[in-house]
Write an enzyme that holds these catalytic residues in place. Structure first.
Site, PDB file in Angstrom:
ATOM      1  N   ARG A  93       0.810  -1.221   0.000  1.00 39.80           N
ATOM      2  CA  ARG A  93       0.000   0.000   0.000  1.00 39.80           C
ATOM      3  C   ARG A  93       0.846   1.275   0.000  1.00 39.80           C
ATOM      4  O   ARG A  93       0.383   2.330  -0.392  1.00 39.80           O
ATOM      5  CB  ARG A  93      -0.969  -0.002   1.194  1.00 39.80           C
ATOM      6  CG  ARG A  93      -2.156  -0.912   0.939  1.00 39.80           C
ATOM      7  CD  ARG A  93      -3.051  -1.031   2.135  1.00 39.80           C
ATOM      8  NE  ARG A  93      -2.395  -1.778   3.189  1.00 39.80           N
ATOM      9  CZ  ARG A  93      -2.897  -1.944   4.410  1.00 39.80           C
ATOM     10  NH1 ARG A  93      -4.051  -1.392   4.719  1.00 39.80           N
ATOM     11  NH2 ARG A  93      -2.253  -2.657   5.311  1.00 39.80           N
ATOM     12  N   LYS A 188     -13.755   8.084  -0.015  1.00 34.60           N
ATOM     13  CA  LYS A 188     -13.322   8.349   1.356  1.00 34.60           C
ATOM     14  C   LYS A 188     -12.031   9.146   1.351  1.00 34.60           C
ATOM     15  O   LYS A 188     -11.324   9.191   0.347  1.00 34.60           O
ATOM     16  CB  LYS A 188     -13.108   7.030   2.098  1.00 34.60           C
ATOM     17  CG  LYS A 188     -11.860   6.294   1.638  1.00 34.60           C
ATOM     18  CD  LYS A 188     -11.591   4.984   2.341  1.00 34.60           C
ATOM     19  CE  LYS A 188     -10.301   4.377   1.781  1.00 34.60           C
ATOM     20  NZ  LYS A 188     -10.040   3.015   2.100  1.00 34.60           N
ATOM     21  N   ASP A 214     -13.795  -5.139  -1.830  1.00 37.34           N
ATOM     22  CA  ASP A 214     -12.519  -4.425  -1.690  1.00 37.34           C
ATOM     23  C   ASP A 214     -11.370  -5.414  -1.840  1.00 37.34           C
ATOM     24  O   ASP A 214     -11.582  -6.625  -1.699  1.00 37.34           O
ATOM     25  CB  ASP A 214     -12.453  -3.740  -0.314  1.00 37.34           C
ATOM     26  CG  ASP A 214     -11.551  -2.517  -0.323  1.00 37.34           C
ATOM     27  OD1 ASP A 214     -10.877  -2.254  -1.339  1.00 37.34           O
ATOM     28  OD2 ASP A 214     -11.515  -1.806   0.697  1.00 37.34           O
ATOM     29  N   SER A 218      -8.258  -4.390   6.463  1.00 38.66           N
ATOM     30  CA  SER A 218      -7.209  -4.348   7.493  1.00 38.66           C
ATOM     31  C   SER A 218      -7.864  -4.057   8.846  1.00 38.66           C
ATOM     32  O   SER A 218      -8.299  -4.963   9.550  1.00 38.66           O
ATOM     33  CB  SER A 218      -6.159  -3.308   7.111  1.00 38.66           C
ATOM     34  OG  SER A 218      -5.165  -3.262   8.082  1.00 38.66           O
ATOM     35  N   GLY A 220     -10.739  -2.662   9.198  1.00 41.06           N
ATOM     36  CA  GLY A 220     -12.190  -2.764   9.029  1.00 41.06           C
ATOM     37  C   GLY A 220     -12.888  -1.419   8.915  1.00 41.06           C
ATOM     38  O   GLY A 220     -14.092  -1.356   8.654  1.00 41.06           O
ATOM     39  N   GLY A 221     -12.139  -0.327   9.097  1.00 40.92           N
ATOM     40  CA  GLY A 221     -12.742   1.007   9.066  1.00 40.92           C
ATOM     41  C   GLY A 221     -13.422   1.323   7.736  1.00 40.92           C
ATOM     42  O   GLY A 221     -14.538   1.865   7.707  1.00 40.92           O
TER      43      GLY A 221
END
Ligand code: R5P
Length: 292
Positions: A93, A188, A214, A218, A220-221
């Site tokens: 990432r 977001k 997705d 990670s 979960g947010g």
């Protein structure tokens, strides 16, 4: 070709070995009292092409170092060529510099793997396919999102796919079209300071059973926020599918509290409370392109 599991491959190595008609072997693993990893190749690989399989989800630094040591062990034991299959690529990432002074971590990891002597690599659902160009040998991206999505849709009867950020929208939209479903996306913004999420674009309307799709979960947010948004926009129920279920800390609780019924993932990481879909077939297809 001989397929060798390094430490963390959750059955994908065996699956790929079976589907490519190869033998499957393991490394022995131990941890020294000071925390260093010890690995030992338990196979005769002299003159063989060796495919090392190692996921890097839990304790990513350790898994990465073990992979480098495994390449060294394979050549030491006389392997002709060493290839890699990475079910989950850590550090993917950080694929660019977001703030001054940062590394491009994905580049550092992929360069080190190539410099170790590994000449071909297959990565299951890396964060972005383009980052595999940091690996100077042959690289293949294993697309597993669509098969995870298709199986989750078949089981839940979802009528709509939701991308939880604009980056994944193009792909989710194409998958939705192929599956004959509606789709939409949420935009977001993640704070670079504390990692908190804020909504930039919500959903106009959602109806019926929605599936949030997705590449990974990670903390979960992201999917929790998307689930709340889908319910507020009218979805009658929400399920989630992602290839890599890291599910760090209280992620499962967070996702459940946000109204999600079921979480689907792949066997790049196992979780007994989620619906796990085997993606060895997709990996085997990619690895078959390595075999001359
Ligand atoms: C981000 O670009 C990824 O596709 C995922 O949406 C993200 O990594 C999920 O992270 P978390 O579960 O911590 O919100």
């Amino acid at each position: 070709m001989i397929v060798v599991g390094v430490n963390s491959d959750y059955g994908i190595g065996r699956g790929v070995a079976k589907l490519t008609g190869s033998a499957y072997r393991n490394f022995q693993n131990k941890v020294f009292p000071d925390g260093e990893s010890y690995i030992r190749l338990d196979a005769n690989v002299k003159g063989e092409d060796v495919l090392l399989v190692q996921g890097m989800e839990s304790q990513p630094d350790k898994r990465f170092v073990e992979m480098l040591m495994a390449v060294d062990a394979a050549f030491e034991a006389g392997a002709a060529n060493v290839y890699g299959l990475i079910p989950y690529l850590a550090y993917a990432r950080q694929d660019r510099v977001f703030s001054d002074g940062e590394p491009v971590s994905a580049r550092a990891v992929l360069r080190a793997l190539y410099d170790s002597g590994m000449s071909k690599i297959a990565v299951i659902e890396p964060h972005k396919e383009q980052e595999l160009s940091y690996f100077k040998g042959k690289s293949v991206c294993v697309n597993a999102l669509e098969s995870v999505a298709a199986k989750a849709v078949a089981e839940t009867g979802s009528s709509m796919l939701i991308a939880p950020d604009s980056g994944s929208w193009g792909r989710v939209n194409s998958i939705a079209k192929r599956l004959g479903l509606k789709s939409d996306y949420i935009e977001k913004n993640r704070s670079r300071v504390d990692g908190s999420l804020s909504m930039v674009k919500g959903l106009k309307n959602a109806e019926g059973n929605a599936l949030i799709l997705d590449d990974m979960i990670s903390t979960g947010g992201t999917v929790a926020q998307a689930s709340r948004e889908a319910i507020a926009a009218g979805a009658s129920s929400v399920n989630v599918a992602a290839v890599h279920l890291l599910l760090v800390g209280n992620a499962k609780e967070k996702i459940k509290d946000a109204g999600v019924t079921k979480v689907f993932g792949s066997n790049t990481i196992l979780d007994s409370e989620c619906e796990i879909i085997d993606v060895s077939g997709e990996a085997a297809k990619a690895v078959s392109t390595f075999i001359d």
